[in-house]
Design an enzyme around this catalytic site. Structure first.
Site, PDB file in Angstrom:
ATOM      1  N   ASP A 179      33.805  32.514  34.906  1.00  0.00           N
ATOM      2  CA  ASP A 179      33.771  31.688  33.701  1.00  0.00           C
ATOM      3  C   ASP A 179      33.266  32.530  32.542  1.00  0.00           C
ATOM      4  O   ASP A 179      32.471  33.454  32.719  1.00  0.00           O
ATOM      5  CB  ASP A 179      32.858  30.476  33.899  1.00  0.00           C
ATOM      6  N   LEU A 180      33.736  32.202  31.365  1.00  0.00           N
ATOM      7  CA  LEU A 180      33.263  32.812  30.116  1.00  0.00           C
ATOM      8  C   LEU A 180      32.933  31.674  29.166  1.00  0.00           C
ATOM      9  O   LEU A 180      33.831  30.990  28.666  1.00  0.00           O
ATOM     10  CB  LEU A 180      34.360  33.708  29.511  1.00  0.00           C
ATOM     11  N   GLY A 322      27.334  35.976  34.250  1.00  0.00           N
ATOM     12  CA  GLY A 322      28.469  35.231  34.775  1.00  0.00           C
ATOM     13  C   GLY A 322      29.742  36.066  34.728  1.00  0.00           C
ATOM     14  O   GLY A 322      29.764  37.226  35.109  1.00  0.00           O
ATOM     15  N   GLU A 323      30.816  35.461  34.261  1.00  0.00           N
ATOM     16  CA  GLU A 323      32.093  36.124  34.011  1.00  0.00           C
ATOM     17  C   GLU A 323      32.836  36.504  35.287  1.00  0.00           C
ATOM     18  O   GLU A 323      33.892  37.117  35.236  1.00  0.00           O
ATOM     19  CB  GLU A 323      31.910  37.378  33.144  1.00  0.00           C
ATOM     20  N   GLY A 324      32.294  36.185  36.468  1.00  0.00           N
ATOM     21  CA  GLY A 324      32.887  36.621  37.720  1.00  0.00           C
ATOM     22  C   GLY A 324      32.293  37.904  38.254  1.00  0.00           C
ATOM     23  O   GLY A 324      32.757  38.441  39.260  1.00  0.00           O
TER      24      GLY A 324
END
Length: 370
Positions: A179-180, A322-324
């Site tokens: 997620d971003l 985050g961001e994966g």
């Protein structure tokens, strides 16, 4: 008026093949490496084997990182370490290869797909393949208003379902979900608190960007107020996403559920993907069998959600971003587990014991000759 009922997924999602998993476990017992010597890698290989319906397991040949992006109105309360409405800058950094997740994806050779579900920026700032999916510009301030209308929530869930179908149809065999967002951990924490019956102070963390004590207290208050608005709609998961979720969270929830329908395994990242997975579990109790937790992010809400779903993270390296990022770090472990399960040789069969010569002669003697 919505025509989507997330509870319908319960009839559409089956567990990974139990018979295949038993066959994979039996094959593991025959390998030259002693059982248990590879730890959780054995479990991962068997999980993948069941998901694929294949013994031996096939190598992970076409992994893909799928990242849902959005801005959240609650960020205007200074509950995030980043300015409200600035998630498009995170997307731009990712696209330019300047974020940690982008570096990891590039090094692993994993293609990345970013979907703008609810960024609060002019569409011209980003490529069309990112922004063309947008459901709305930003999500509402969940402490005082709904994040989405019910129609927007359905649109976002169906967006995630469509992306899952596209990935499955293209041959993607494992998804890294990321997620971003700016402000996204606040609705994620609210969803988890609502579904676990927990107070705001128990689930509120400091987010990927890190916040000071005053910001944490503001965030805790926002989760508390949003939680009051969430409890009356707990019986309807789509309405829950509309009330205290957001376009990106609703899309990720639809993606997770439809990926389970299409039998595509997913590595979860941090608290946002854990919240979406928990909503998905409430709709379809078998769905978590298709997901694994990539890492422990340090967010208390994530720990709560993973415990509820009985998912044990693969890694705990203190990565809060985050961001994966954490899920991408876990990907090589999953690939290694598949390679070991597929390529290690079976132990040679022990030779049958030879008969003793005297025993053989005695056995051949005719008792009647005595």
């Amino acid at each position: 008026m919505t025509t989507l009922n997330l509870d319908d997924f319960s009839d559409l999602i089956e567990r990974p093949d139990g018979g295949t998993r038993r066959d994979a476990e039996e094959r593991r017992e025959r390998l030259a490496v002693p059982p248990g010597a590879l730890g959780r890698l054995d479990e991962l290989g068997e999980w993948l084997s069941a998901a694929q319906g294949s013994v031996p397991v096939r190598a992970v040949g076409q992994p893909r990182a799928v990242v849902f992006a959005g801005d959240h109105g609650v960020a205007s309360l200074d509950v995030s370490g980043r300015p409200a409405g600035s998630a498009h800058e995170l997307v731009r950094a990712f696209l330019e290869g300047a974020s940690p997740a982008a570096v990891l994806a590039r090094r692993a050779g994993v293609p990345v797909r970013i979907i703008d579900a609810g960024l609060d920026c002019d569409p011209e700032l980003l490529p069309d393949e990112v922004v063309r999916h947008r459901v709305r510009r930003g999500s509402g301030r969940i402490d005082v208003e709904n994040a989405l209308t019910i129609e927007e929530a359905e649109q976002a869930v169906r967006l995630g379902m469509r992306i899952a179908d596209e990935e499955a149809d293209s041959g993607t065999d494992l998804v890294v979900l990321g997620d971003l967002s700016v402000g996204g951990t606040t609705p994620a924490s609210t969803l988890i608190a609502a579904l676990c019956g927990t107070d705001a102070s128990v689930v509120t963390g400091r987010g990927g960007a890190g916040i000071d004590d005053l910001a944490w207290m503001r965030k805790c208050a926002a989760v508390r107020d949003a939680l009051r608005r969430a409890r009356p709609v707990l019986g309807d998961q789509l309405e829950l996403l509309a009330t205290v979720g957001g376009a990106d969270l609703a899309a990720a929830t639809g993606f997770l559920l439809q990926s389970a329908v299409r039998r595509v395994p997913v590595i979860l990242d941090g608290v946002v993907s854990a919240a979406c997975a928990l909503v998905g579990q409430r709709a379809a109790f078998r769905a978590p069998d298709w997901w694994i937790a990539g890492h422990m992010s340090g967010e208390p809400a994530q720990a709560k959600a993973l415990d509820r779903m009985a998912l044990v993270p693969l890694l705990d390296q203190g990565v809060t971003l985050g961001e994966g990022t954490g899920a991408l770090l876990a990907l090589p472990l999953v690939q290694a587990a598949a390679a070991l399960a597929a390529e290690l040789p079976e132990a040679p069969l022990a030779p049958a014991p030879e008969k003793d010569a005297d025993d053989g002669a005695a056995a051949d003697a005719d008792p009647a000759s005595d």
